[in-house]
Design a protein around this motif. Sequence first.
Motif, PDB file in Angstrom:
ATOM      1  N   PHE A  23       0.827  -1.214   0.000  1.00 50.43           N
ATOM      2  CA  PHE A  23       0.000   0.000   0.000  1.00 50.43           C
ATOM      3  C   PHE A  23       0.864   1.267   0.000  1.00 50.43           C
ATOM      4  N   PRO A  24       1.677   1.477  -1.022  1.00 54.57           N
ATOM      5  CA  PRO A  24       2.633   2.599  -0.994  1.00 54.57           C
ATOM      6  C   PRO A  24       1.978   3.975  -0.928  1.00 54.57           C
ATOM      7  N   ASP A  25       0.770   4.127  -1.464  1.00 53.06           N
ATOM      8  CA  ASP A  25       0.142   5.450  -1.516  1.00 53.06           C
ATOM      9  C   ASP A  25      -1.025   5.611  -0.553  1.00 53.06           C
ATOM     10  N   PHE A  26      -1.257   4.627   0.326  1.00 48.28           N
ATOM     11  CA  PHE A  26      -2.375   4.719   1.254  1.00 48.28           C
ATOM     12  C   PHE A  26      -2.071   5.727   2.359  1.00 48.28           C
ATOM     13  N   PHE A  27      -3.133   6.304   2.900  1.00 46.92           N
ATOM     14  CA  PHE A  27      -2.982   7.335   3.927  1.00 46.92           C
ATOM     15  C   PHE A  27      -2.211   6.837   5.140  1.00 46.92           C
ATOM     16  N   LEU A  28      -2.556   5.663   5.663  1.00 45.61           N
ATOM     17  CA  LEU A  28      -1.879   5.163   6.860  1.00 45.61           C
ATOM     18  C   LEU A  28      -0.404   4.912   6.592  1.00 45.61           C
ATOM     19  N   THR A  29      -0.061   4.535   5.370  1.00 49.11           N
ATOM     20  CA  THR A  29       1.344   4.344   5.011  1.00 49.11           C
ATOM     21  C   THR A  29       2.096   5.658   5.099  1.00 49.11           C
ATOM     22  N   LEU A  30       1.452   6.729   4.653  1.00 46.80           N
ATOM     23  CA  LEU A  30       2.090   8.044   4.653  1.00 46.80           C
ATOM     24  C   LEU A  30       2.346   8.560   6.065  1.00 46.80           C
ATOM     25  N   LEU A  31       1.696   7.985   7.058  1.00 47.29           N
ATOM     26  CA  LEU A  31       1.920   8.397   8.448  1.00 47.29           C
ATOM     27  C   LEU A  31       3.238   7.852   9.002  1.00 47.29           C
ATOM     28  N   GLY A  32       3.840   6.903   8.280  1.00 42.70           N
ATOM     29  CA  GLY A  32       5.169   6.448   8.663  1.00 42.70           C
ATOM     30  C   GLY A  32       5.213   5.087   9.341  1.00 42.70           C
ATOM     31  N   GLU A  33       6.406   4.516   9.359  1.00 42.42           N
ATOM     32  CA  GLU A  33       6.601   3.174   9.897  1.00 42.42           C
ATOM     33  C   GLU A  33       6.314   3.100  11.398  1.00 42.42           C
ATOM     34  N   HIS A  34       6.625   4.177  12.129  1.00 40.66           N
ATOM     35  CA  HIS A  34       6.371   4.154  13.576  1.00 40.66           C
ATOM     36  C   HIS A  34       4.879   4.009  13.851  1.00 40.66           C
ATOM     37  N   PHE A  35       4.055   4.789  13.140  1.00 39.77           N
ATOM     38  CA  PHE A  35       2.606   4.677  13.334  1.00 39.77           C
ATOM     39  C   PHE A  35       2.131   3.258  13.014  1.00 39.77           C
ATOM     40  N   LEU A  36       2.581   2.712  11.883  1.00 39.42           N
ATOM     41  CA  LEU A  36       2.145   1.371  11.482  1.00 39.42           C
ATOM     42  C   LEU A  36       2.525   0.331  12.519  1.00 39.42           C
ATOM     43  N   LYS A  37       3.713   0.459  13.095  1.00 37.74           N
ATOM     44  CA  LYS A  37       4.146  -0.512  14.096  1.00 37.74           C
ATOM     45  C   LYS A  37       3.291  -0.397  15.360  1.00 37.74           C
ATOM     46  N   VAL A  38       2.995   0.828  15.771  1.00 38.51           N
ATOM     47  CA  VAL A  38       2.132   1.031  16.938  1.00 38.51           C
ATOM     48  C   VAL A  38       0.746   0.441  16.673  1.00 38.51           C
ATOM     49  N   TYR A  39       0.226   0.700  15.468  1.00 41.62           N
ATOM     50  CA  TYR A  39      -1.114   0.230  15.122  1.00 41.62           C
ATOM     51  C   TYR A  39      -1.190  -1.292  15.112  1.00 41.62           C
ATOM     52  N   TYR A  40      -0.280  -1.938  14.385  1.00 42.16           N
ATOM     53  CA  TYR A  40      -0.340  -3.399  14.286  1.00 42.16           C
ATOM     54  C   TYR A  40       0.023  -4.083  15.604  1.00 42.16           C
ATOM     55  N   ARG A  97      -1.526  18.971  10.692  1.00 36.94           N
ATOM     56  CA  ARG A  97      -2.858  18.976  11.313  1.00 36.94           C
ATOM     57  C   ARG A  97      -3.925  18.363  10.418  1.00 36.94           C
ATOM     58  N   ILE A  98      -3.747  18.497   9.109  1.00 35.02           N
ATOM     59  CA  ILE A  98      -4.717  17.902   8.186  1.00 35.02           C
ATOM     60  C   ILE A  98      -4.683  16.373   8.306  1.00 35.02           C
ATOM     61  N   ALA A  99      -3.468  15.813   8.399  1.00 31.03           N
ATOM     62  CA  ALA A  99      -3.331  14.365   8.570  1.00 31.03           C
ATOM     63  C   ALA A  99      -3.929  13.927   9.897  1.00 31.03           C
ATOM     64  N   LEU A 100      -3.748  14.736  10.948  1.00 33.25           N
ATOM     65  CA  LEU A 100      -4.307  14.403  12.254  1.00 33.25           C
ATOM     66  C   LEU A 100      -5.836  14.357  12.189  1.00 33.25           C
ATOM     67  N   LYS A 101      -6.431  15.341  11.505  1.00 30.42           N
ATOM     68  CA  LYS A 101      -7.887  15.359  11.360  1.00 30.42           C
ATOM     69  C   LYS A 101      -8.365  14.126  10.594  1.00 30.42           C
ATOM     70  N   ARG A 102      -7.678  13.809   9.524  1.00 28.63           N
ATOM     71  CA  ARG A 102      -8.078  12.655   8.718  1.00 28.63           C
ATOM     72  C   ARG A 102      -7.923  11.366   9.509  1.00 28.63           C
ATOM     73  N   LEU A 103      -6.836  11.248  10.267  1.00 27.89           N
ATOM     74  CA  LEU A 103      -6.615  10.059  11.083  1.00 27.89           C
ATOM     75  C   LEU A 103      -7.731   9.910  12.115  1.00 27.89           C
ATOM     76  N   TYR A 104      -8.066  11.003  12.771  1.00 31.07           N
ATOM     77  CA  TYR A 104      -9.130  10.964  13.791  1.00 31.07           C
ATOM     78  C   TYR A 104     -10.457  10.545  13.173  1.00 31.07           C
ATOM     79  N   LEU A 105     -10.813  11.142  12.039  1.00 30.97           N
ATOM     80  CA  LEU A 105     -12.103  10.859  11.412  1.00 30.97           C
ATOM     81  C   LEU A 105     -12.174   9.427  10.883  1.00 30.97           C
ATOM     82  N   ASN A 106     -11.036   8.902  10.411  1.00 27.71           N
ATOM     83  CA  ASN A 106     -11.039   7.532   9.906  1.00 27.71           C
ATOM     84  C   ASN A 106     -11.036   6.502  11.031  1.00 27.71           C
ATOM     85  N   LEU A 107     -10.261   6.744  12.082  1.00 28.34           N
ATOM     86  CA  LEU A 107     -10.226   5.788  13.188  1.00 28.34           C
ATOM     87  C   LEU A 107     -11.490   5.835  14.028  1.00 28.34           C
ATOM     88  N   SER A 108     -12.186   6.982  14.014  1.00 28.88           N
ATOM     89  CA  SER A 108     -13.426   7.088  14.786  1.00 28.88           C
ATOM     90  C   SER A 108     -14.644   6.961  13.893  1.00 28.88           C
TER      91      SER A 108
END
Length: 201
Positions: A23-40, A97-108
Amino acid sequence: MYEVKEVTLSELDIVVSIHNSAFPDFFLTLLGEHFLKVYYRAVLKHDDGILLGCYDDDHLIGFCAATMIAKDFNVKLIKSDLFSFMKIGVSLLFTNRIALKRLYLNLSKNDSGNHKDTGEYAELLSIGVGASYQGKGVGKHLLTGLEKYISQKGGHRLSLTTDFYDNQKAIGFYRSMGYRPFYDFITYPNRKMYRLIKSLI
């Protein structure tokens, strides 16, 4: 012969690597490897979370993340490791901040606000296959393994979401596996999605 089994904590870096290649172009990928590791890691450690891998001679070549109960799972996931997710949120507050808003709206997200949907089913959250193994039946093997795992845990239905438009290949694959449209909905920022569902009994 491929084998599907639970992923271990020590393999999270490989899961993240596969996610990035799938998923090279997906939003969660763009948040970085640290986020993905925390999430999984949070999915793996949560009581309702499922993180399965597909192995070829003990080599992890694909994975799927899921939950036994879809209703409010992302909220529960964040609460299960609140400190780590808050650190990511604070970082995004100052950098994107735009990414933060999108992350919040998608996770919630609450597409289960649909009156026909109580969220009382298992849900596939993510499925990814390493680049060199794509097109070799690994995705089908993973999905079949996940369905069996959920059935053995007492689950009766498995749901997933996928893009509504320009997504005939993925929709065709899921339909061939027995998934049928449940309803469609709009997620941020105006992305139309299908929720598909399959009975496992």
